[in-house]
Design an enzyme around this catalytic site. Structure first.
Site, mmCIF file in Angstrom:
data_model
loop_
_atom_site.group_PDB
_atom_site.id
_atom_site.type_symbol
_atom_site.label_atom_id
_atom_site.label_comp_id
_atom_site.label_asym_id
_atom_site.label_seq_id
_atom_site.Cartn_x
_atom_site.Cartn_y
_atom_site.Cartn_z
ATOM 1 N N ASN A 1 0.829 -1.201 0.000
ATOM 2 C CA ASN A 1 0.000 0.000 0.000
ATOM 3 C C ASN A 1 0.864 1.252 0.000
ATOM 4 O OD1 ASN A 1 -1.917 2.070 0.490
ATOM 5 N ND2 ASN A 1 -3.242 0.656 1.585
ATOM 6 N N ASP A 2 1.503 1.526 1.114
ATOM 7 C CA ASP A 2 2.263 2.772 1.261
ATOM 8 C C ASP A 2 3.420 2.866 0.260
ATOM 9 O OD1 ASP A 2 0.626 3.522 3.425
ATOM 10 O OD2 ASP A 2 1.837 2.301 4.778
ATOM 11 N N VAL A 3 4.055 1.741 -0.064
ATOM 12 C CA VAL A 3 5.238 1.773 -0.929
ATOM 13 C C VAL A 3 4.877 1.954 -2.393
ATOM 14 C CG1 VAL A 3 6.597 0.393 0.674
ATOM 15 C CG2 VAL A 3 5.310 -0.755 -1.140
#
Length: 461
Positions: free
Chosen positions: A390-392
């Site tokens: 998600n964040d990456v």
């Protein structure tokens, strides 16, 4: 053993430790590196046993610890490996504190002068306060990684000032202990107590998305704590091993900071995490729509592509889907599709988490690429399959005002088609919505990663 034989044995063990670090620098040689490390530690322990009269007590402790460690290692899931590493770091820090307390209590037992010389006091001060901070900070990291504490940053007004005042108090108590001609237990106890508190306070404001850097930082702290105690005990093996762990952990922390666009000095001081003024973007406002599809749809798209890049994330680890992913990649390769894996350095919950998972499934190393080596290829890629990341892969990293602004990401949004497997539309560990999921080129495939991939494999047959 003679003094020369002991020195030679420790030197050989140190060489094995260096070879271990060299081996661990690449997934290809990681197994060999682990073997070197175990041989070196075994040699160091055996050599130490020849220099102590309390062999039975030490062997008993080794056996007890070995049994407990073996049971834990066999029971722990791969997804729980990050918190296990944090827990082990805490034990190293606590061991350094206990050794320091013992040395201050009975210097003669450690062949130290009575009263303690100022040089030994300085070494004990350094080893004990670093060890205390490592223990308490690692406990917080363990609680956050295991879900026993919220992964969100815990902040309060004037937090940095409070940390500074506690740090000054800790050094003040250490200076009092250092300069007092006698063994001042009050100063020593207060110093360790404030170090414990400071360790808690420098980790609680760090968000869950930054935990990989925390793991690396605490690894470095534990090494320096061991090295500081090694100087006090005049034990060359502790000094060498601790210095190797401390320096390698610091180098890894620097690499991780670059990967997350974090100031290195700020990481060391624990002052990173939710920066003041950072804005959490997404998650509110107008209703957003996304396009969803089935495993059959995903299989059709990938089988008709020329190039596919797989981006593994924590969702893959939770589902233990690495073996199914390898089988899927094999099926695609048989159909003439060129398959690669893209690894972000902070994907998962600890450094190298995704590399370990893929290596466990025996994914060919020549198919696995780091972020800086594959980011330029996304624009020419037909399909990207994101598994639980998600964040990456969040494009908000390119937008000023975002809490993750400036963080290097895998630019999967540049691909022609993006397939995202998640259990739901929930935000990632950083608590941010992801615009990638709402793009016209993106198709969401909901469900457990292992089940979804197994269904894709069936559709490919």
């Amino acid at each position: 053993m003679s003094a020369n034989a002991v020195a030679l044995s420790y030197l050989v063990a140190s060489v094995f430790f260096i070879l271990a670090l060299r081996g661990l620098s690449s997934p290809v040689s990681a197994r060999r590196g682990n073997v070197f490390g175990m041989v070196g530690m075994g040699l160091a322990v055996l050599t130490t046993l020849t220099q102590t009269p309390n062999v039975g007590l030490i062997v008993g402790g080794i056996v007890l610890g070995g049994v407990i460690g073996s049971v834990i290692a066999r029971r722990v899931q791969m997804t729980a490996m990050p918190e296990l590493v944090a827990f082990m770091h805490s034990l190293v820090g606590l061991a350094a504190v206990f050794i320091a307390i013992s040395a201050v209590n009975d210097p003669a037992a450690f062949h130290l002068h009575v009263p303690l010389p100022t040089g030994n006091k300085l070494e004990l001060f350094l080893g004990s306060f670093i060890g205390a901070m490592t223990w308490s900070g690692s406990v917080i990291a363990f609680l956050k990684l295991s879900g026993r504490m919220s992964g969100a940053p815990i902040t309060f007004p004037g937090q940095h000032l409070v940390n500074l005042l506690i740090a000054l108090a800790m050094f003040g108590f250490g200076l009092w202990f250092f300069l007092d001609p006698a063994t001042n237990w009050l100063a020593f106890t207060l110093m360790i107590g404030t170090a414990f508190v400071l360790g808690f306070l420098i980790i609680v404001p760090i968000g869950g998305a930054d935990m990989p850097v925390v793991i690396s930082m605490l690894n470095s702290y534990s090494g320096w704590a061991a090295a500081g105690i090694g100087f006090s005990l005049a034990h060359p093996m502790l000094i060498i091993a601790g210095s190797l762990v401390g320096s390698s952990g610091a180098i890894l922390s620097y690499i991780m900071c670059k990967a997350m666009n974090r100031p290195f000095l700020s990481v060391i001081l624990g002052g990173f995490g939710a920066e003041s003024g950072a804005v959490v973007t997404g998650g509110g406002g107008a209703q957003k729509t996304h396009r969803s599809g089935s495993s059959d749809d995903a299989a059709f798209m990938m089988s008709n592509a020329e190039t596919v890049i797989i981006v593994p994330g924590y969702g893959l680890a939770v589902a233990r889907a690495q073996h199914a992913v390898k089988e899927m990649a094999h099926k695609l390769t048989e159909k003439g599709v060129k398959v690669k894996y893209a690894i972000h350095p902070v994907a998962g919950r600890m450094p190298g988490h995704m590399n370990v998972l893929l290596a466990e499934a025996e994914v060919p190393y020549d198919q696995v690429f780091e972020m800086e080596d594959i980011n330029s290829e996304f624009g020419n890629t037909d399909v990207v399959l994101v598994l639980g990341a998600n964040d990456v892969v969040n494009p908000l990293a390119h937008e000023k005002g975002s809490a993750i602004y400036g963080m290097p990401i895998l630019d999967v949004s540049k691909a022609k088609t993006v397939l995202v497997n998640k259990r739901s539309m929930a935000s990632g560990y950083a608590g941010l919505d992801n615009p990638l999921f709402y793009m016209d080129k993106t198709m969401m495939v909901f469900g457990d990663a292992k089940k979804v991939i197994e269904d894709i494999v069936k559709a490919l047959e």
